[in-house]
Design a protein around this motif. Sequence first.
Motif, PDB file in Angstrom:
ATOM      1  N   TRP A   5      -0.414  -0.993  -7.882  1.00  0.00           N
ATOM      2  CA  TRP A   5      -0.133  -0.173  -7.023  1.00  0.00           C
ATOM      3  C   TRP A   5       1.015   0.810  -7.379  1.00  0.00           C
ATOM      4  O   TRP A   5       1.068   1.926  -7.206  1.00  0.00           O
ATOM      5  N   PHE A  57       0.728  -1.210  -0.122  1.00  0.00           N
ATOM      6  CA  PHE A  57       0.099  -0.060  -0.117  1.00  0.00           C
ATOM      7  C   PHE A  57       0.933   1.370   0.065  1.00  0.00           C
ATOM      8  O   PHE A  57       0.569   2.269  -0.489  1.00  0.00           O
ATOM      9  N   ARG A  95       2.959   2.252  -3.882  1.00  0.00           N
ATOM     10  CA  ARG A  95       2.324   3.396  -4.129  1.00  0.00           C
ATOM     11  C   ARG A  95       2.961   4.635  -4.230  1.00  0.00           C
ATOM     12  O   ARG A  95       3.523   5.259  -4.896  1.00  0.00           O
TER      13      ARG A  95
END
Length: 418
Positions: A217, A182, A186
């Motif tokens: 991502w 995450f 990202r």
Amino acid sequence: MKFDIANQKLAAKGKTRIEWAGRQMDVLGRIQARFKRQKPLKGLRVAACLHVTAETANLMKTLVAGGAKLVLTASNPLSTQDDVAASLVVHDRIAVYAKKGENRQTYFRHINTALDFNPHITMDDGADLVSTLHRSRASQTKKVLGSTEETTTGVIRLKSMEKHGVLKIPVIAVNDAKTKHFFDNRYGTGQSTIDGIIRATNVLLAGKVVVIAGYGWCGRGAAMRARGMGARVVITEIDPLKAIEAVMDGFEVAPMSRVAGEGDIFVTLTGDIHVIRKEHFLKMKSGAIVCNSGHFDVEIDTKALQRISKKQRQMREYVIEYTLPGGKHINLLAEGRLINLAAAEGHPPSVMDMSFANQALCAEYIARNHRHLEKRVYGVPEKIDETIAKMKLDAMGMHIDKLTSEQLTYLSSWEAGT
Ligand code: ADE
């Protein structure tokens, strides 16, 4: 102690860069302090195949603090920070085998040298270490208690090994931790990819058409940051779900064949082969910039670009200009290798903090639990993910709410409704 690095004289510069990164890696620092006291890796040999950066150096120091004996080899021929490699050898007496710009033969020689070390734990980024172990040194797998894998591409390869029944060691997919993909994939890839493009070219992003291939991502991060710099961003995808997400995030979505003639800057982040190929190069505008931020250098068909070009010229350190027969120029960055690590410094320390906290805690988990692990690819234990999230929030000085007992009861009951 044996090692193979570019230049030991760079050690002093590497040391301060490692220290600078370490100051932004509080979670890893706290784990390092605990490892120093508890020595959870005592007596274990660890072979790490990672990008040799200042952030990785802080992970290496953590593993050493935990009692591990270490060898470090590069996970990409172009990503090594030679000053960091020098400092690890000179100041920390860690056996490093990595030189920025090493050729393929040296790269695999270094991986084999790391395997000569007979590791109990392997740590990989892209699965080159583990695949070499299985391909040419399978008898050694019996001694390996477990491995960790840092990246999406590596996890895909390892899951394919598991599916084909050839995986002979337990693996923990660090990439799949929420506190890893995450954030690292990202925000880390998002920022460092733009950083790499700018350092390599010094182009202005405002007003440019940036084509991002892949809305995983990493692609999301790069798209978000390119938009933030004022670019018009177009996404290419093969997955309908990801394509809808991109559309609803406000991006234009189109096939590569259609946007090839429109883009000023192309970035591949798909994990797949030949996403940009001859038919696309032929449609590109003169001056187009093409680069990759996916793990391997397969996403851009660089051989096709060479074949259709009549001339090549090095314009800047990481820019090769290819001239096509009609006089059109296409600029390829960093030979199609990951732009963020080749032309910039990779992800910033504060995001690698969580990724490498996962690596350290998963190594400890393997050391403690290897007897119960099977020859499969495991996710990161939820407890580890949650611990890291809490530690990171704490390090950032952030606080969150706690459920009241009324809320706890409400959430666990099925009777309450409208
Ligand atoms: N992968 C992406 N960025 C990195 C960094 N700074 N260090 C190690 N691995 C990375």
